[in-house]
Design a protein around this motif. Sequence first.
Motif, PDB file in Angstrom:
ATOM      1  N   UNK A   1       0.574  -1.146  -0.021  1.00 28.07           N
ATOM      2  CA  UNK A   1       0.093   0.155  -0.109  1.00 28.07           C
ATOM      3  C   UNK A   1       0.817   1.255   0.224  1.00 28.07           C
ATOM      4  N   UNK A   2       2.052   1.221  -0.383  1.00 28.99           N
ATOM      5  CA  UNK A   2       3.087   2.179  -0.562  1.00 28.99           C
ATOM      6  C   UNK A   2       3.287   3.133   0.865  1.00 28.99           C
ATOM      7  N   UNK A   3       3.226   2.208   1.955  1.00 30.61           N
ATOM      8  CA  UNK A   3       3.394   3.034   3.346  1.00 30.61           C
ATOM      9  C   UNK A   3       4.745   2.379   3.873  1.00 30.61           C
ATOM     10  N   UNK A   4       5.531   3.343   4.413  1.00 27.52           N
ATOM     11  CA  UNK A   4       6.839   2.945   5.010  1.00 27.52           C
ATOM     12  C   UNK A   4       6.639   2.232   6.268  1.00 27.52           C
ATOM     13  N   UNK A   5       7.454   1.349   6.939  1.00 28.36           N
ATOM     14  CA  UNK A   5       7.791   0.630   7.881  1.00 28.36           C
ATOM     15  C   UNK A   5       8.918   0.999   8.503  1.00 28.36           C
ATOM     16  N   UNK A   6       8.668   1.317  10.099  1.00 28.44           N
ATOM     17  CA  UNK A   6       9.829   1.796  10.890  1.00 28.44           C
ATOM     18  C   UNK A   6      10.043   0.383  11.869  1.00 28.44           C
ATOM     19  N   UNK A   7      11.450   0.054  12.029  1.00 28.14           N
ATOM     20  CA  UNK A   7      11.928  -1.103  12.955  1.00 28.14           C
ATOM     21  C   UNK A   7      11.926  -0.270  14.279  1.00 28.14           C
ATOM     22  N   UNK A   8      11.913  -0.942  15.397  1.00 25.67           N
ATOM     23  CA  UNK A   8      12.129  -0.205  16.679  1.00 25.67           C
ATOM     24  C   UNK A   8      12.967  -0.730  17.533  1.00 25.67           C
ATOM     25  N   UNK A   9      13.631   0.238  18.158  1.00 24.07           N
ATOM     26  CA  UNK A   9      14.770  -0.025  19.349  1.00 24.07           C
ATOM     27  C   UNK A   9      14.418   0.363  20.574  1.00 24.07           C
ATOM     28  N   UNK A  10      14.159  -0.519  21.551  1.00 25.19           N
ATOM     29  CA  UNK A  10      13.701  -0.084  22.817  1.00 25.19           C
ATOM     30  C   UNK A  10      14.902  -0.133  23.626  1.00 25.19           C
ATOM     31  N   UNK A  11      14.903   1.090  24.463  1.00 30.48           N
ATOM     32  CA  UNK A  11      16.376   1.330  25.001  1.00 30.48           C
ATOM     33  C   UNK A  11      16.449   0.336  26.159  1.00 30.48           C
ATOM     34  N   UNK A  12      15.354   0.022  26.973  1.00 34.42           N
ATOM     35  CA  UNK A  12      15.423  -0.464  28.136  1.00 34.42           C
ATOM     36  C   UNK A  12      15.748  -2.097  27.982  1.00 34.42           C
ATOM     37  N   UNK A  13      16.750  -2.635  28.672  1.00 33.98           N
ATOM     38  CA  UNK A  13      17.086  -3.913  28.590  1.00 33.98           C
ATOM     39  C   UNK A  13      16.023  -4.957  28.962  1.00 33.98           C
ATOM     40  N   UNK A  14      15.677  -5.896  27.990  1.00 41.54           N
ATOM     41  CA  UNK A  14      14.728  -6.993  28.298  1.00 41.54           C
ATOM     42  C   UNK A  14      15.367  -8.346  28.141  1.00 41.54           C
ATOM     43  N   UNK A  15      15.844  -8.942  29.057  1.00 42.28           N
ATOM     44  CA  UNK A  15      16.170 -10.461  28.942  1.00 42.28           C
ATOM     45  C   UNK A  15      17.663 -10.543  28.819  1.00 42.28           C
ATOM     46  N   UNK A  16      18.212  -9.924  27.777  1.00 45.23           N
ATOM     47  CA  UNK A  16      19.629 -10.104  27.480  1.00 45.23           C
ATOM     48  C   UNK A  16      20.412  -9.032  28.197  1.00 45.23           C
ATOM     49  N   UNK A  17      21.269  -9.536  28.999  1.00 47.87           N
ATOM     50  CA  UNK A  17      21.711  -8.700  29.957  1.00 47.87           C
ATOM     51  C   UNK A  17      22.767  -7.680  29.394  1.00 47.87           C
ATOM     52  N   UNK A  18      23.415  -7.808  28.450  1.00 47.08           N
ATOM     53  CA  UNK A  18      24.233  -6.780  27.773  1.00 47.08           C
ATOM     54  C   UNK A  18      23.491  -5.955  26.750  1.00 47.08           C
ATOM     55  N   UNK A  19      22.328  -6.354  26.376  1.00 50.42           N
ATOM     56  CA  UNK A  19      21.770  -5.220  25.318  1.00 50.42           C
ATOM     57  C   UNK A  19      21.641  -4.060  26.181  1.00 50.42           C
ATOM     58  N   UNK A  20      22.008  -3.156  24.963  1.00 55.23           N
ATOM     59  CA  UNK A  20      22.110  -1.801  25.466  1.00 55.23           C
ATOM     60  C   UNK A  20      23.393  -1.313  25.371  1.00 55.23           C
ATOM     61  N   UNK A  21      24.385  -1.976  25.175  1.00 56.41           N
ATOM     62  CA  UNK A  21      26.004  -1.299  24.824  1.00 56.41           C
ATOM     63  C   UNK A  21      25.658  -1.085  23.482  1.00 56.41           C
ATOM     64  N   UNK A  22      26.801  -0.226  23.124  1.00 50.31           N
ATOM     65  CA  UNK A  22      26.981   0.429  21.829  1.00 50.31           C
ATOM     66  C   UNK A  22      27.032  -0.918  20.904  1.00 50.31           C
ATOM     67  N   UNK A  23      27.840  -1.983  21.150  1.00 48.07           N
ATOM     68  CA  UNK A  23      27.871  -3.190  20.111  1.00 48.07           C
ATOM     69  C   UNK A  23      26.657  -3.683  19.707  1.00 48.07           C
ATOM     70  N   UNK A  24      25.591  -4.049  20.954  1.00 44.77           N
ATOM     71  CA  UNK A  24      24.551  -4.675  20.860  1.00 44.77           C
ATOM     72  C   UNK A  24      23.408  -3.703  20.075  1.00 44.77           C
ATOM     73  N   UNK A  25      23.459  -2.474  20.309  1.00 48.00           N
ATOM     74  CA  UNK A  25      22.539  -1.538  19.690  1.00 48.00           C
ATOM     75  C   UNK A  25      22.805  -1.564  18.369  1.00 48.00           C
ATOM     76  N   UNK A  26      23.869  -1.619  17.922  1.00 48.72           N
ATOM     77  CA  UNK A  26      24.520  -1.372  16.283  1.00 48.72           C
ATOM     78  C   UNK A  26      24.037  -2.643  15.711  1.00 48.72           C
ATOM     79  N   UNK A  27      24.106  -3.844  16.480  1.00 49.97           N
ATOM     80  CA  UNK A  27      23.700  -5.210  15.941  1.00 49.97           C
ATOM     81  C   UNK A  27      22.038  -5.165  15.505  1.00 49.97           C
TER      82      UNK A  27
END
Length: 328
Positions: A116-142
């Motif tokens: 329908x020619x509508x764009x989609x945005x992927x979401x990054x939630x800053x608060x860590x959930x489940x994976x203890x190191x999520x929130x580092x520069x490396x995991x956010x980039x990945x």
Amino acid sequence: HYLAILREACRRYDLDGVELDWLRYPKFFRDGEVNAAVLTEFVRNARSILDDAAKKWGHPLRLVTRVPDSPVSANAIGLDVEAWLKAGWIDAVIAGHGFTFQCNELDQWVALAHRHKVPVYGVLERMPRGFARYGTSETLRAAAATLWARGADGLYLFNFYNTAEYPLLADLAAPARLALQPKEFFLDACTVPKATNHTVSKTPLPLTIQAKTPGNAVLFITDDPLHAKDLRLELAWKVSGDFAAPDIELNGRKLEELKLDREKSSFTAISAFRLEKGETPMTVSCASASLAKLLRRGTNAFVFTSTGRATLTALSLKMTPSTNQHTP
């Protein structure tokens, strides 16, 4: 009530648009009484209010919507997003809670919205959930690289309140620049299905395997491992008794030169994966030269076989691309 708030906001302020965020928190009907027509009528009315305001302010007002991880989970709680798209009411879809990346259904949202020619945005939630190191520069980039690779037209950041991290946005916003930066790809481990009304994609972790019964997991990476300066695979397990390191098969071949450490790793799992009585932590890692030959850009299939019961609570791949890394 909500439509009255919307009318008042459009009357008083020269808005660029409005976001309907259906994820705070997604339970709109009593059990067994889901009625998608009610919410579709609400969205139609919201669109009408914005169109009326556009006449006053002399420019269009956008209507964007933040929806669950997949179209299936959206439909289950009464969100018929496809009907909204067909009617032309929606200007952008913001897809997901933002703490799953390997297992979310972003590609399904992209396929649906792009028709329908509508764009989609992927979401990054800053608060860590489940994976203890999520929130580092490396995991956010990945995480960001994964969203771009899965077809996102842009990124949407939620709870990014730490101003010290804002210089990282230049990396996240540019896929070509992102391809040259160190990353840590990881398997999702979400611990809040009840709080989100089961609108988060089913995560691969925790994964419990029994003796001599293989367990499977898939890790998606965006960079070419053959052009990496450094690679390190790390897995955190909860085990019982005298437990040997599991055999690990990666893309159909046995992974050799594994290092076993019975001390807690730097990413020992958080609250939901705390050790029970009789359990001990075990970290298995691999940084051998053969790792790059077994890995591949895209989907990587792992098969785990153990001599006893064990639970995989975290898996990550640290990756530093070389300067001649090519974007896909």
